[in-house]
Design a protein around this motif. Sequence first.
Motif, PDB file in Angstrom:
ATOM      1  N   LEU A   1       0.836  -1.210   0.000  1.00  0.00           N
ATOM      2  CA  LEU A   1       0.000   0.000   0.000  1.00  0.00           C
ATOM      3  C   LEU A   1       0.863   1.249   0.000  1.00  0.00           C
ATOM      4  CD1 LEU A   1      -2.692   1.464   0.213  1.00  0.00           C
ATOM      5  CD2 LEU A   1      -2.586   1.145   2.708  1.00  0.00           C
ATOM      6  N   ASN A   2       1.829   1.298   0.889  1.00  0.00           N
ATOM      7  CA  ASN A   2       2.687   2.480   0.980  1.00  0.00           C
ATOM      8  C   ASN A   2       3.576   2.625  -0.248  1.00  0.00           C
ATOM      9  OD1 ASN A   2       2.733   3.935   3.890  1.00  0.00           O
ATOM     10  ND2 ASN A   2       2.138   1.799   4.112  1.00  0.00           N
ATOM     11  N   ASP A   3       4.001   1.513  -0.807  1.00  0.00           N
ATOM     12  CA  ASP A   3       4.795   1.561  -2.027  1.00  0.00           C
ATOM     13  C   ASP A   3       3.979   2.175  -3.157  1.00  0.00           C
ATOM     14  OD1 ASP A   3       7.372   0.620  -3.348  1.00  0.00           O
ATOM     15  OD2 ASP A   3       5.877  -0.334  -4.639  1.00  0.00           O
ATOM     16  N   SER A   4       2.706   1.801  -3.261  1.00  0.00           N
ATOM     17  CA  SER A   4       1.827   2.345  -4.305  1.00  0.00           C
ATOM     18  C   SER A   4       1.592   3.838  -4.103  1.00  0.00           C
ATOM     19  CB  SER A   4       0.481   1.604  -4.308  1.00  0.00           C
ATOM     20  OG  SER A   4       0.658   0.236  -4.602  1.00  0.00           O
ATOM     21  N   LEU A   5       1.386   4.240  -2.832  1.00  0.00           N
ATOM     22  CA  LEU A   5       1.165   5.659  -2.534  1.00  0.00           C
ATOM     23  C   LEU A   5       2.402   6.490  -2.883  1.00  0.00           C
ATOM     24  CD1 LEU A   5      -0.727   5.395   0.888  1.00  0.00           C
ATOM     25  CD2 LEU A   5      -1.686   6.045  -1.338  1.00  0.00           C
ATOM     26  N   ALA A   6       3.566   5.942  -2.562  1.00  0.00           N
ATOM     27  CA  ALA A   6       4.806   6.659  -2.866  1.00  0.00           C
ATOM     28  C   ALA A   6       4.989   6.815  -4.368  1.00  0.00           C
ATOM     29  CB  ALA A   6       5.991   5.918  -2.259  1.00  0.00           C
TER      30      ALA A   6
ATOM     31  N   LEU B   1       7.424  10.249  -4.875  1.00  0.00           N
ATOM     32  CA  LEU B   1       8.292  10.631  -3.767  1.00  0.00           C
ATOM     33  C   LEU B   1       9.739  10.203  -3.978  1.00  0.00           C
ATOM     34  CD1 LEU B   1       5.947   9.793  -0.740  1.00  0.00           C
ATOM     35  CD2 LEU B   1       6.281  11.974  -1.918  1.00  0.00           C
ATOM     36  N   THR B   2       9.967   9.324  -4.941  1.00  0.00           N
ATOM     37  CA  THR B   2      11.324   8.847  -5.202  1.00  0.00           C
ATOM     38  C   THR B   2      12.052   9.792  -6.143  1.00  0.00           C
ATOM     39  OG1 THR B   2      10.673   6.539  -4.901  1.00  0.00           O
ATOM     40  CG2 THR B   2      12.703   6.951  -6.124  1.00  0.00           C
ATOM     41  N   VAL B   3      13.267  10.163  -5.763  1.00  0.00           N
ATOM     42  CA  VAL B   3      14.103  11.021  -6.601  1.00  0.00           C
ATOM     43  C   VAL B   3      15.296  10.197  -7.088  1.00  0.00           C
ATOM     44  CG1 VAL B   3      15.522  13.099  -6.697  1.00  0.00           C
ATOM     45  CG2 VAL B   3      13.417  13.083  -5.329  1.00  0.00           C
ATOM     46  N   ILE B   4      15.489  10.122  -8.403  1.00  0.00           N
ATOM     47  CA  ILE B   4      16.569   9.324  -8.987  1.00  0.00           C
ATOM     48  C   ILE B   4      17.538  10.244  -9.709  1.00  0.00           C
ATOM     49  CG2 ILE B   4      17.160   7.475 -10.591  1.00  0.00           C
ATOM     50  CD1 ILE B   4      14.343   6.354 -10.176  1.00  0.00           C
ATOM     51  N   LYS B   5      18.816  10.109  -9.379  1.00  0.00           N
ATOM     52  CA  LYS B   5      19.863  10.864 -10.054  1.00  0.00           C
ATOM     53  C   LYS B   5      21.037   9.924 -10.299  1.00  0.00           C
ATOM     54  CE  LYS B   5      20.541  15.134  -8.999  1.00  0.00           C
ATOM     55  NZ  LYS B   5      20.938  16.398  -8.323  1.00  0.00           N
ATOM     56  N   GLY B   6      21.181   9.473 -11.537  1.00  0.00           N
ATOM     57  CA  GLY B   6      22.224   8.508 -11.859  1.00  0.00           C
ATOM     58  C   GLY B   6      21.967   7.187 -11.163  1.00  0.00           C
ATOM     59  N   ASP B   7      22.952   6.681 -10.421  1.00  0.00           N
ATOM     60  CA  ASP B   7      22.815   5.425  -9.688  1.00  0.00           C
ATOM     61  C   ASP B   7      22.234   5.628  -8.296  1.00  0.00           C
ATOM     62  OD1 ASP B   7      23.724   3.844 -11.725  1.00  0.00           O
ATOM     63  OD2 ASP B   7      25.787   3.713 -10.988  1.00  0.00           O
TER      64      ASP B   7
END
Length: 353
Positions: free
Chosen positions: A286-291, A296-302
């Motif tokens: 549930l929380n993974d889906s909400l995120a 909410l995840t920020v990706i920069k390179g690796d």
Amino acid sequence: MKFSVLFVLMFLSTAAFAQRKTATFSSIDWRVADIDANSPDTLAIQLTSPYVTDLEKVRAIFRWITEHIEYNTLRSQPYSTVYYDDGIESAHDNDSILQPLDVRVAEIVLKRRVAFCEGYARLFKTLCGYAGIRSEVISGYSRTNMNSGKQFRCNHKWNAVQIDSNWYLLDVTWASGYLNFAGDRFIRDYNDYYFLTPPKNFISDHYPEDIKWALLPDAPTLSEFKHSPFKQAAYSPYKISSYSPSRGIIDAYVGDTISIELETSDAKKHLCLLDVPSADSATIALNDSLARANRLTVIKGDKVRCSYVVSSEDVQWLQVIYNGDMVLRYKLDVKRSPLDFPPIKIQPIMGTN
């Protein structure tokens, strides 16, 4: 010039080994599954005689143990009753020379097909010895427990093995599987991560009593190791090379923003955080889906990062969920913000005549 040539030769040697290490071992793994013997010397010959390289021989020994030895769930019993109370030592007459401890333990493990971590490690060393391969049993500390998908307690044993004149680290116990939540049933689940694990990764959950067996020029101190985050069982299979914060205890005030960052070469990256002591699969999903929905995840390179705002003094744990699996756990030491405290009234000092 000499240094440059030496560096290039070392690089090529390391690269060649890495290529062999990542090669498919499926034929070896398939072959050793059906091999059986009751004595370490006979077993070692059967396992390694078809192979030429030490790498192939080590792989055969490693995979045979992971496929045939179960972790002993009777952890409440004293160690001596598990290994030495079955009459094996009494079978030797008084005039015979007592065999080395490694061999005696290996014989008992082969007979019972169950072992604690020391039994796994001594069996591996004994089989390597009969195959002409140098190895050592390493004593040290592990960061996690084997119960509930987490592996082991503080004291633990694993192996170092010499291949092509270089030393490498492995843990045949942790590669074999784990215990269920109740701790009374062994779940066989092979984990290749613990076969010749790079030292910089191995030190994250294995700290040797003799620091030379970290195989690192700049190993962390034991204090740094003890205060790192708790790693869950799902941490190892992912290609996580670093995490931040490095300390497992985070000091914070209510209202603070805590950022958790992982570095990984995984193609797909997703991170979310849960402020609960533990969570079931439904809560994580549930929380993974909400995120994901709230991006909410920020990706920069690796590197992949997610932030959490401390909302209460009652929050004690922060679970790190990566790609739907719980991988790390931080302890939060939350205090009220100094701005929330009433001002201190200072009483004037009355003078005297």
